[in-house]
Design an enzyme around this catalytic site. Structure first.
Site, PDB file in Angstrom:
ATOM      1  N   HIS A  99       4.444  -0.056   5.173  1.00 40.22           N
ATOM      2  CA  HIS A  99       5.630  -0.531   5.883  1.00 40.22           C
ATOM      3  C   HIS A  99       5.308  -1.463   7.043  1.00 40.22           C
ATOM      4  O   HIS A  99       6.231  -2.020   7.655  1.00 40.22           O
ATOM      5  CB  HIS A  99       6.488   0.638   6.360  1.00 40.22           C
ATOM      6  CG  HIS A  99       7.961   0.376   6.236  1.00 40.22           C
ATOM      7  ND1 HIS A  99       8.914   1.368   6.259  1.00 40.22           N
ATOM      8  CD2 HIS A  99       8.658  -0.778   6.102  1.00 40.22           C
ATOM      9  CE1 HIS A  99      10.116   0.850   6.128  1.00 40.22           C
ATOM     10  NE2 HIS A  99       9.989  -0.473   6.038  1.00 40.22           N
ATOM     11  N   ASP A 126      14.366   5.292   5.422  1.00 40.98           N
ATOM     12  CA  ASP A 126      13.005   5.733   5.730  1.00 40.98           C
ATOM     13  C   ASP A 126      13.072   7.142   6.314  1.00 40.98           C
ATOM     14  O   ASP A 126      14.074   7.520   6.927  1.00 40.98           O
ATOM     15  CB  ASP A 126      12.404   4.766   6.763  1.00 40.98           C
ATOM     16  CG  ASP A 126      10.893   4.845   6.892  1.00 40.98           C
ATOM     17  OD1 ASP A 126      10.311   5.902   6.586  1.00 40.98           O
ATOM     18  OD2 ASP A 126      10.296   3.844   7.318  1.00 40.98           O
ATOM     19  N   HIS A 128      11.008   7.835   8.661  1.00 45.97           N
ATOM     20  CA  HIS A 128      10.524   7.582  10.011  1.00 45.97           C
ATOM     21  C   HIS A 128      11.224   6.359  10.608  1.00 45.97           C
ATOM     22  O   HIS A 128      11.523   5.402   9.888  1.00 45.97           O
ATOM     23  CB  HIS A 128       9.015   7.302   9.991  1.00 45.97           C
ATOM     24  CG  HIS A 128       8.205   8.325   9.257  1.00 45.97           C
ATOM     25  ND1 HIS A 128       7.997   8.260   7.889  1.00 45.97           N
ATOM     26  CD2 HIS A 128       7.549   9.426   9.689  1.00 45.97           C
ATOM     27  CE1 HIS A 128       7.248   9.289   7.517  1.00 45.97           C
ATOM     28  NE2 HIS A 128       6.968  10.005   8.589  1.00 45.97           N
ATOM     29  N   ASP A 130       9.762   4.301  12.748  1.00 45.17           N
ATOM     30  CA  ASP A 130       8.729   3.267  12.951  1.00 45.17           C
ATOM     31  C   ASP A 130       8.939   2.516  14.250  1.00 45.17           C
ATOM     32  O   ASP A 130       8.922   1.282  14.305  1.00 45.17           O
ATOM     33  CB  ASP A 130       8.693   2.308  11.757  1.00 45.17           C
ATOM     34  CG  ASP A 130       8.182   2.985  10.486  1.00 45.17           C
ATOM     35  OD1 ASP A 130       7.727   4.131  10.578  1.00 45.17           O
ATOM     36  OD2 ASP A 130       8.240   2.359   9.417  1.00 45.17           O
ATOM     37  N   HIS A 143       1.759   0.971  10.435  1.00 47.23           N
ATOM     38  CA  HIS A 143       3.029   0.975   9.698  1.00 47.23           C
ATOM     39  C   HIS A 143       4.107   1.721  10.466  1.00 47.23           C
ATOM     40  O   HIS A 143       5.270   1.710  10.055  1.00 47.23           O
ATOM     41  CB  HIS A 143       2.856   1.538   8.281  1.00 47.23           C
ATOM     42  CG  HIS A 143       2.460   2.977   8.200  1.00 47.23           C
ATOM     43  ND1 HIS A 143       2.289   3.633   7.002  1.00 47.23           N
ATOM     44  CD2 HIS A 143       2.182   3.904   9.154  1.00 47.23           C
ATOM     45  CE1 HIS A 143       1.942   4.893   7.209  1.00 47.23           C
ATOM     46  NE2 HIS A 143       1.878   5.071   8.501  1.00 47.23           N
ATOM     47  N   ASP A 228      11.710   2.431   2.191  1.00 52.22           N
ATOM     48  CA  ASP A 228      10.431   3.134   2.170  1.00 52.22           C
ATOM     49  C   ASP A 228      10.521   4.281   1.166  1.00 52.22           C
ATOM     50  O   ASP A 228      11.512   5.013   1.154  1.00 52.22           O
ATOM     51  CB  ASP A 228      10.133   3.678   3.574  1.00 52.22           C
ATOM     52  CG  ASP A 228       8.732   4.250   3.731  1.00 52.22           C
ATOM     53  OD1 ASP A 228       8.311   5.041   2.865  1.00 52.22           O
ATOM     54  OD2 ASP A 228       8.070   3.924   4.732  1.00 52.22           O
ATOM     55  N   ASP A 230       9.284   7.094   1.178  1.00 48.67           N
ATOM     56  CA  ASP A 230       9.461   8.431   1.748  1.00 48.67           C
ATOM     57  C   ASP A 230      10.883   8.691   2.227  1.00 48.67           C
ATOM     58  O   ASP A 230      11.180   9.794   2.707  1.00 48.67           O
ATOM     59  CB  ASP A 230       8.434   8.730   2.834  1.00 48.67           C
ATOM     60  CG  ASP A 230       8.604   7.916   4.107  1.00 48.67           C
ATOM     61  OD1 ASP A 230       9.699   7.383   4.368  1.00 48.67           O
ATOM     62  OD2 ASP A 230       7.635   7.816   4.869  1.00 48.67           O
ATOM     63  N   GLU A 273       5.475   1.262   0.600  1.00 48.95           N
ATOM     64  CA  GLU A 273       4.770   2.546   0.640  1.00 48.95           C
ATOM     65  C   GLU A 273       4.604   3.213  -0.725  1.00 48.95           C
ATOM     66  O   GLU A 273       4.275   4.394  -0.798  1.00 48.95           O
ATOM     67  CB  GLU A 273       5.433   3.523   1.625  1.00 48.95           C
ATOM     68  CG  GLU A 273       5.425   3.053   3.068  1.00 48.95           C
ATOM     69  CD  GLU A 273       4.064   3.145   3.761  1.00 48.95           C
ATOM     70  OE1 GLU A 273       3.120   3.675   3.140  1.00 48.95           O
ATOM     71  OE2 GLU A 273       3.953   2.675   4.917  1.00 48.95           O
TER      72      GLU A 273
END
Length: 308
Positions: A99, A126, A128, A130, A143, A228, A230, A273
């Site tokens: 990412h 996502d 997260h 980030d 990332h 992403d 995840d 990712e």
């Protein structure tokens, strides 16, 4: 009128801690991303993969940071490539790679939006946010920094200077469920719109998503989707090095992509990712291609149903 889409691979894995996502672009192509988009009526231009030359190491006062020189070079290359792709094609797709890719694509797309005198909005899917800076990251995995970078937060002197930043209030984050203390504080400071998995459990995805799309439409904005792996629950998408339980379900993810596709607002897409080394017979890659199909026009009644 012919609708065009470009596909650009960025086999970047300098921002992550676990190797493997360098194979992400090849895996998505093998899973049929281009063919699926062609079947949906898009003229597909595969631009191949970006690459960077070898870099001399760049030190940083935060000793946890790794691959800083390489990540900086990727950001520079991706920013220029994203700007060029957005200028020439209706809807560029950037396939990675980790990412950290978004630090490059978003900075380039922000430059493009500035030339159009239109605001850039970002739907961030996502686990997260980030939102680390080079000072606050304890893992050193870059990332985890792109949103802080492209929104103009401090402590990014080691990254390329931004020609255009993105207003934090133009982000909508969905699926968030892993936030560090420094990121939590920054969310409050800069006013990001965040819908974590608890909020999605309580309200569903449609109400906040439609409200965000209405804001994009009213502002005559450009809309970038940064997806992403995840974001998805690892039970349906195991091919990611940062698995976080409790992610979006198959149906929630498709509903989001279909709703955004129906809005006809999306102008670009990241898919990041994907780590094929961790996949199960291409299961995650195929799901990502199917989700991209939902974003680009496929609907439930268009899907083949297996007979038993």
């Amino acid at each position: 009128m012919t609708r065009t889409v470009s596909i650009l691979g960025a086999p970047i894995q300098t921002g992550a801690s676990q190797p493997g996502c360098v194979m992400g672009p090849a895996s998505l192509r093998i899973a049929g991303l281009g063919d699926i988009l062609t079947e949906l009526g898009w003229e597909v231009n595969d631009l191949g993969d970006l690459s960077i030359p070898a870099q001399d190491p760049v030190p940083h006062k935060n000793p946890a940071i790794h691959d800083l020189a390489e990540t900086r070079a990727w950001i520079e290359a991706l920013s220029d490539a994203a700007f060029d792709a957005a200028q020439k094609h209706d809807r560029p797709i950037f396939i990675g790679g980790d990412h950290a890719l978004a630090a490059g694509t978003l900075s380039g797309l922000a430059r493009h939006a500035k030339t159009q005198d239109r605001p850039l909005f970002v739907l961030w899917l996502d686990a997260h946010p980030d939102l680390h800076t080079l000072e606050t990251t304890t893992s050193g995995n870059l990332h985890g920094t792109p949103v802080a970078y492209v929104t103009g937060q401090p402590d990014f002197e080691a990254f390329p200077p931004l020609e255009a930043s993105i207003d934090p209030k133009n982000f909508c984050m969905m699926g968030i469920r892993s936030v560090d203390p420094a990121e939590r504080e920054r969310i409050k400071q800069i006013g990001l719109e965040v819908h974590d998995m608890r909020a999605i459990d309580e309200t569903g995805v449609l109400a906040p998503l439609r409200a965000f799309l209405d804001r994009v439409r009213e502002a005559n904005g450009l809309l970038h989707v940064s997806f992403d792996v995840d974001f998805l629950d690892p039970g349906i998408a195991p091919a990611v090095g940062t698995t976080v339980p409790g992610g979006a379900t198959f149906r929630e993810a498709h509903l989001i992509m279909e709703e955004v596709g129906d809005s006809d607002l999306v102008t670009s897409l990241d898919i990041v990712e994907l780590n094929p080394f961790l996949d199960e017979r291409g299961r995650t890659a195929k799901l990502l291609c199917d989700l991209a199909a939902s974003l680009f026009g496929r609907r439930v009644l268009d899907r083949m149903t297996r007979s038993f």
